[in-house]
Enzyme design. Structure first.
Site, PDB file in Angstrom:
ATOM      1  N   ASP A 119       0.733  -1.166  -0.033  1.00  0.00           N
ATOM      2  CA  ASP A 119       0.102  -0.074  -0.129  1.00  0.00           C
ATOM      3  C   ASP A 119       0.794   1.377  -0.049  1.00  0.00           C
ATOM      4  O   ASP A 119       1.541   1.832   1.198  1.00  0.00           O
ATOM      5  CB  ASP A 119      -0.952  -0.094   1.249  1.00  0.00           C
ATOM      6  CG  ASP A 119      -1.813  -1.053   1.223  1.00  0.00           C
ATOM      7  OD1 ASP A 119      -1.643  -2.170   0.666  1.00  0.00           O
ATOM      8  OD2 ASP A 119      -3.137  -0.709   1.713  1.00  0.00           O
ATOM      9  N   LYS A 182      -6.746   3.403  -3.378  1.00  0.00           N
ATOM     10  CA  LYS A 182      -7.162   3.535  -2.014  1.00  0.00           C
ATOM     11  C   LYS A 182      -7.471   4.963  -1.577  1.00  0.00           C
ATOM     12  O   LYS A 182      -6.638   5.630  -1.922  1.00  0.00           O
ATOM     13  CB  LYS A 182      -6.232   2.745  -1.095  1.00  0.00           C
ATOM     14  CG  LYS A 182      -6.317   2.733   0.355  1.00  0.00           C
ATOM     15  CD  LYS A 182      -5.233   1.964   1.062  1.00  0.00           C
ATOM     16  CE  LYS A 182      -5.257   2.160   2.467  1.00  0.00           C
ATOM     17  NZ  LYS A 182      -3.874   1.546   3.053  1.00  0.00           N
ATOM     18  N   LYS A 218     -10.260   0.448  -2.473  1.00  0.00           N
ATOM     19  CA  LYS A 218      -9.970   0.055  -1.047  1.00  0.00           C
ATOM     20  C   LYS A 218     -10.314   1.599  -0.315  1.00  0.00           C
ATOM     21  O   LYS A 218      -9.382   2.377  -0.227  1.00  0.00           O
ATOM     22  CB  LYS A 218      -8.588  -0.210  -0.649  1.00  0.00           C
ATOM     23  CG  LYS A 218      -8.589  -0.390   0.863  1.00  0.00           C
ATOM     24  CD  LYS A 218      -7.257  -1.237   1.179  1.00  0.00           C
ATOM     25  CE  LYS A 218      -6.960  -1.202   2.538  1.00  0.00           C
ATOM     26  NZ  LYS A 218      -5.390  -1.651   2.858  1.00  0.00           N
TER      27      LYS A 218
END
Length: 282
Positions: A119, A182, A218
């Site tokens: 991430d 995300k 996400k």
């Protein structure tokens, strides 16, 4: 609002999308170990038996930790006999304000230690100053440093200034090879919100129509209640359709959400709310 057994079924589905996360300055190998155990056994066994889903192998989608804790997570999951993926944040999380060279090295080290999902945070300065090509080039380099690992690109939407910037950053992140986009690090003042999510989801839809490639989504930061998780699932269903409701294309970044889902499942099964000592905490 979905109720009763339908609600229980959706909540169990929500569990399978959670990236169970700990990103604290006081993380140690023991609380990472507990987190991993909770990821493998997210809901108490007797509750799953009551719902007749104890044999379904219900787990969270992944565990998410800082790069320095990846080894602990890999070791703990191996000891538990689990194949749950380990995700690591990287690239100078949460601010992204470190040299590109060290940000890339951080990705490589996390992958070496066994993280299969990374991430990353983008450099918000590039968005705010309109340096779109430079943003694309940086994410391309992140993609390369990940190798086989999945790349989830955190846009930190609360710091991008406008929804137009959110859309452009979403598109560039996808064009540069992100597997997921995300919303947030969870450390910004404003994290996952629905207006921002709709912009990102429509960017994912546009990208799919143009290229045929499905990119994952996400939301993260501030998703704490079971009720919140149901709202996010229905948003994905409405905007992108059922085919996106799989851990390959949808994740929820959360640390405390699972506890509330387990409390709601407990209430559904027993008819009363659990005391804190009734449910083992991650």
């Amino acid at each position: 609002m979905v109720k009763k057994e339908w609600q229980a079924a959706w909540l169990l589905k929500a569990v399978t999308f959670i990236d169970l996360t700990t990103l604290s300055g006081d993380d140690t190998s023991s609380n990472v170990q507990r987190l991993c155990y909770k990821a493998k056994y997210p809901i108490r066994e007797d509750l799953l038996k009551a719902l007749n889903v104890h044999d379904k192998g219900l787990t969270t989608a992944a565990v998410c930790v800082y790069p320095a804790r990846v080894c602990d997570a890999v070791k703990a999951l191996k000891a538990a006999g689990s194949t749950i993926p380990v995700a690591s944040v990287a690239t100078g999380f949460p601010a992204g304000q470190t040299h590109l060279k060290t940000r890339l090295e951080e990705i490589r080290l996390a992958v070496e230690d066994g993280a299969t999902e990374i991430d990353v945070v983008i450099n918000r300065t590039l968005v705010l100053t309109g340096q779109w090509e430079a943003l694309y080039d940086e994410i391309r380099q992140f993609r390369k440093a990940c190798g086989e690992a999945h790349l989830k690109t955190i846009l930190a939407t609360g710091e991008l200034g406008s929804l137009t910037n959110v859309y452009k950053a979403s598109m560039i992140a996808m064009m540069a090879g992100s597997d997921f986009i995300k919303t947030s690090t969870g450390k910004e003042a404003v994290n996952a919100t629905f207006p921002v999510a709709i912009v990102m989801l429509r960017a994912i839809r546009d990208f799919f129509w143009k290229t045929g490639n499905k990119i994952g989504f996400k939301p993260a930061g501030g998703i704490r209640s079971a009720k919140d998780s149901l709202a996010w699932l229905s948003l994905i269903k409405e905007e992108l359709g059922d085919e996106w409701l799989t851990p390959e294309l949808f994740r929820i970044g959360a640390s405390t959400l699972l506890s509330d889902i387990e409390r709601q499942i407990y209430h559904h099964v027993t008819g009363r709310y659990a005391a804190y000592h009734d449910l083992p905490m991650s």
